[in-house]
Design an enzyme around this catalytic site. Sequence first.
Site, mmCIF file in Angstrom:
data_model
loop_
_atom_site.group_PDB
_atom_site.id
_atom_site.type_symbol
_atom_site.label_atom_id
_atom_site.label_comp_id
_atom_site.label_asym_id
_atom_site.label_seq_id
_atom_site.Cartn_x
_atom_site.Cartn_y
_atom_site.Cartn_z
ATOM 1 N N HIS A 1 0.808 -1.230 0.000
ATOM 2 C CA HIS A 1 0.000 0.000 0.000
ATOM 3 C C HIS A 1 0.834 1.269 0.000
ATOM 4 O O HIS A 1 0.279 2.344 0.247
ATOM 5 C CB HIS A 1 -0.922 0.042 1.217
ATOM 6 C CG HIS A 1 -1.946 -1.036 1.266
ATOM 7 N ND1 HIS A 1 -3.225 -0.892 0.799
ATOM 8 C CD2 HIS A 1 -1.858 -2.320 1.712
ATOM 9 C CE1 HIS A 1 -3.900 -2.015 0.982
ATOM 10 N NE2 HIS A 1 -3.087 -2.905 1.535
ATOM 11 N N LYS B 1 -15.124 7.600 -3.091
ATOM 12 C CA LYS B 1 -16.369 7.875 -2.351
ATOM 13 C C LYS B 1 -16.974 9.200 -2.812
ATOM 14 O O LYS B 1 -18.187 9.308 -3.019
ATOM 15 C CB LYS B 1 -16.091 7.915 -0.843
ATOM 16 C CG LYS B 1 -15.638 6.571 -0.279
ATOM 17 C CD LYS B 1 -14.964 6.695 1.095
ATOM 18 C CE LYS B 1 -14.105 5.463 1.369
ATOM 19 N NZ LYS B 1 -13.185 5.639 2.509
ATOM 20 N N LYS C 1 0.335 14.398 1.131
ATOM 21 C CA LYS C 1 -1.045 14.636 0.691
ATOM 22 C C LYS C 1 -1.283 16.122 0.434
ATOM 23 O O LYS C 1 -2.299 16.510 -0.128
ATOM 24 C CB LYS C 1 -2.027 14.104 1.725
ATOM 25 C CG LYS C 1 -1.985 12.572 1.869
ATOM 26 C CD LYS C 1 -2.973 12.084 2.913
ATOM 27 C CE LYS C 1 -2.841 10.608 3.247
ATOM 28 N NZ LYS C 1 -3.439 9.716 2.251
ATOM 29 N N THR D 1 -8.773 6.292 -1.681
ATOM 30 C CA THR D 1 -10.100 5.680 -1.783
ATOM 31 C C THR D 1 -11.175 6.716 -1.470
ATOM 32 O O THR D 1 -12.310 6.580 -1.921
ATOM 33 C CB THR D 1 -10.233 4.485 -0.817
ATOM 34 O OG1 THR D 1 -9.677 4.853 0.450
ATOM 35 C CG2 THR D 1 -9.525 3.277 -1.345
ATOM 36 N N LYS E 1 -8.791 13.518 5.036
ATOM 37 C CA LYS E 1 -7.895 12.355 4.960
ATOM 38 C C LYS E 1 -6.852 12.547 6.051
ATOM 39 O O LYS E 1 -6.814 13.593 6.697
ATOM 40 C CB LYS E 1 -7.225 12.276 3.593
ATOM 41 C CG LYS E 1 -6.593 13.614 3.129
ATOM 42 C CD LYS E 1 -5.994 13.531 1.731
ATOM 43 C CE LYS E 1 -7.020 13.599 0.628
ATOM 44 N NZ LYS E 1 -6.860 12.589 -0.392
ATOM 45 N N ARG E 2 -5.990 11.542 6.295
ATOM 46 C CA ARG E 2 -4.915 11.746 7.263
ATOM 47 C C ARG E 2 -4.064 12.946 6.868
ATOM 48 O O ARG E 2 -3.906 13.254 5.684
ATOM 49 C CB ARG E 2 -4.039 10.484 7.330
ATOM 50 C CG ARG E 2 -4.729 9.307 7.988
ATOM 51 C CD ARG E 2 -5.184 9.674 9.400
ATOM 52 N NE ARG E 2 -4.046 9.819 10.280
ATOM 53 C CZ ARG E 2 -3.619 8.874 11.125
ATOM 54 N NH1 ARG E 2 -4.269 7.729 11.229
ATOM 55 N NH2 ARG E 2 -2.570 9.096 11.883
HETATM 56 C C1 26Q Z 1 3.257 0.317 10.496
HETATM 57 C C2 26Q Z 1 4.141 -0.030 11.502
HETATM 58 C C3 26Q Z 1 3.958 0.422 12.792
HETATM 59 C C4 26Q Z 1 2.869 1.211 13.077
HETATM 60 C C5 26Q Z 1 1.977 1.558 12.072
HETATM 61 C C6 26Q Z 1 2.177 1.122 10.773
HETATM 62 C C7 26Q Z 1 1.241 1.496 9.702
HETATM 63 C C8 26Q Z 1 -0.120 1.547 9.937
HETATM 64 C C9 26Q Z 1 -1.005 1.901 8.948
HETATM 65 C C10 26Q Z 1 1.679 1.794 8.420
HETATM 66 C C11 26Q Z 1 0.792 2.136 7.416
HETATM 67 C C12 26Q Z 1 -0.574 2.187 7.674
HETATM 68 C C13 26Q Z 1 -1.571 2.545 6.677
HETATM 69 C C14 26Q Z 1 -1.326 2.836 5.425
HETATM 70 C C15 26Q Z 1 -2.383 3.256 4.510
HETATM 71 O O1 26Q Z 1 -3.514 3.517 4.918
HETATM 72 N N1 26Q Z 1 -2.092 3.340 3.215
HETATM 73 C C16 26Q Z 1 -3.106 3.737 2.244
HETATM 74 O O2 26Q Z 1 -3.749 2.556 1.785
HETATM 75 C C17 26Q Z 1 -4.862 2.881 0.980
HETATM 76 C C18 26Q Z 1 -5.576 1.579 0.629
HETATM 77 O O3 26Q Z 1 -4.828 0.858 -0.292
HETATM 78 C C19 26Q Z 1 -4.426 3.652 -0.245
HETATM 79 O O4 26Q Z 1 -5.567 4.045 -0.953
HETATM 80 C C20 26Q Z 1 -3.616 4.884 0.143
HETATM 81 O O5 26Q Z 1 -3.085 5.496 -1.011
HETATM 82 C C21 26Q Z 1 -2.493 4.490 1.086
HETATM 83 O O6 26Q Z 1 -1.817 5.641 1.554
#
Ligand code: 26Q
Length: 825
Positions: free
Chosen positions: A372, A675, A569, A671, A563-564
């Site tokens: 991702h 929406k 972004k 995503t 979004k975050r």
């Molecule tokens: C990893 C290690 C330790 C703590 C947290 C994490 C961690 C947690 C969540 C790393 C990444 C995430 C989330 C990533 C994320 O949401 N990525 C998004 O995924 C979406 C679905 O595929 C995409 O549409 C977005 O582009 C992408 O940024």
Amino acid sequence: MSTKKPACDIKIPPMEKLPTDSAALASDFQRYLTRYLGRYLGCVPFYLYEAMSYTIRDRVMADWRSTWRRYENKGVRKAYYMSLEFLIGRSLGNHILNLGLDSESEMAMNTFALDLEEVTSAEHDAGLGNGGLGRLAACFMDSCASLKLPVIGYGIRYEYGMFRQEFDNGYQIEEPDHWLRDGNPWELERPEYTQVIKFGGRLEYISDINGGSRHLWLDTDDVLAIPYDVPISGYKNNTVNTLRLWSASATNIFSLEDFNAGSYPEAVEAKNDAEHITMVLYPNDASENGKELRLKQQYFLASASLQDVIRMWEINEGNDYSRFADENVFQMNDTHPTIAVAELMRLLMDEKGLSWDEAWAITSKTMAYTNHTLLPEALEKWPVFLFERLLPRPLQIIYEINARFLKQVARQWPGDTQRQMRMSIIEEGEVRQVRMAYLAIVASFSVNGVAALHSDLLTKGLFRDFYELWPERFNNKTNGVTPRRWVAHANPDLSSLITAQIGNDWVHDFSRVAKLKAHVGDKDFAERWHTVKTANKKRLAALVKKHCDVDFDTDSMFDVQVKRIHEYKRQLLNILHVIHLYDRIKRGDTKNWTNRCVLIGGKAAPGYHIAKMIIKLVNNVADVINNDPQVGNRLKLAFIPNYGVSKMEIVCPGTDLSEQISTAGKEASGTGNMKFMMNGAVTIGTYDGANIEILDAVGEENFFLFGLKAEEVEARRQHYHPQSLVDEDDDLERVMHLLQCGHFNSLESKIFDEIIDSLLNPHDPWLTLADFRSYVDAQTRVAATYRDKSAWLAMSINNTASSGHFSADRTIGEYNEDIWKLTSI
Ligand code: 26Q
């Protein structure tokens, strides 16, 4: 462990279905409220919600049970979606929609002079995720159930979900989200399927008399994993799938030794340690490296889930693993559950007695990995020393996987030691690290990205070496979102309008929204479309008023970025444009003006300082703009606190313009963009992630494209001089001047210096100022188009009509066709 079918499951007739008319719902609701919960109609709304949830849950139960029983049958191939995050949001309203009980439920509530909306909105969001990746997992679960696919979700039941965001003087404050405090009617504890998870300990190697050998992992600190099942109903299809969430518990609440020695607190301490594992969701959406508790969470999920699958396997197959790979597939949502690779090897070898080759044949045919992110810094790595301490046996297995893999690399590219170093699962250095993505690729038969550009860039960049070795493993699965939650549930008025025009089969098969294209030129239809949008804007304006105390006028364009908060972004680019509009108003440059309400929302990771300062900047700019009488209705700016799934259900139907403005090549997919599009918003966006496919679907004339493309971004880095861009562009110069002179921070001087410096830094990774001119010009075109009401409405209708491709049903169909190969039951 018993391998026989539990006796209680034999010869039990199917559960009878309960009546679903409003009178039956009303009577059950009243019974639950008064006799089970002991409350009355005048109670706090949470109990009304709870009583209604039990009422609806009763109607889910029979199908839930029969679906599970069908999946238990011998020979049913199943997929397991493993994810550290499932951002489900609220469940009650979603089940009511999927069961087709909307009007009966509404009527049932009306008999008590209650509003269904009032009742469903008392539910706490299940915020068990950060953002896109977690919400994707939830949308996928909805689609799997709606397509009747035998898919089980495996995740963690965090006691505390994503933090609640509040503001103090415009600064983000994080408050704990104790979402389970009042109880959760949507979970079913299943202590009978508890698993034991090992940590720490030491290794022993024994050879037996037959020349065989065994690895023993001894003296471990064990933790119990207790499953809680959550029903996932399909859309009007009698299918209810399961999301199984694991909760940690101590093995023996009282350590007898400590207890006898009189150390009661020490005995209870062990319980605390164990239960900490599932206490809290990590609130970062980019990897926060090296946190021991996070690694424990990952292994806890992987081990519990795999043991559960093996338990179910043995009910039908005993200890015969020869067909295991034919009937099971694991989809790993990013590298977070990737320790499952080593754990499956361990379970099959150490616990089930298979050889390395047998175990590897199974593992490498059952694991599939979804990536991702394209940000190299977000690729997950774990210090070897942590593994040594917590997971010595899985580490040993990772070493062996790596040794065998590197031999293969050496055979393929003899003498290329550089390449062996590059591709090694173990990164050498001062602190040796395990590269989780490489472990995932080496063990998986499928590796996919989440949008066409992203998948393509993976094979050219981050994973190039692996692509050269195994091109057949790599594929794309462009993300999608569920049209049930994001259109049918979130936007009932638009849904009725669509149904009135083209019939209601679009909810089952979202590609059918394309039929709306025939009505783009229909004035009457456009007028009704406008009426629906305005009503949704009213609903959104009320939300903004309530949470931000800012007045949004529904005649204005609603321009939204939620979004975050992340530098890539580029919320900053959005603010620069807002400041530019403000500057124009102050200079009297308001001929042919389009009134605009800008809404920004999203959480910053608690440790991400600059992201938090971006929030503070938005709040400060909003204060200045909203309180300047000269600005009036021409421009409003608000930051909506605590953005999440439920807020989005109100935000996206009321949006005119969707901001998707990441630095090209950085947003894997996005995503939210989908929406908004489904709900008739028009996108202003860069050529990035799924924006590209949205642009393809809707056509250039219905999309506001701007900015550098991914390869231009990379080329531009070599000669990027933001200060000269400022010097050459009067608009940008004035915007930067307003920032630099402290116009938005008169009481707190210098607080935005870091932000200003980052924008002016020639090494700014996000090249924000490089896209300023192009962005402002695109926004000028947006404003002009919005003033032409019929042109805008045509664009809006075209966007919904072209959004069929972005249904998660399409995405899941592709996962199934290319990777899972399940039979719809
Ligand atoms: C990893 C290690 C330790 C703590 C947290 C994490 C961690 C947690 C969540 C790393 C990444 C995430 C989330 C990533 C994320 O949401 N990525 C998004 O995924 C979406 C679905 O595929 C995409 O549409 C977005 O582009 C992408 O940024």
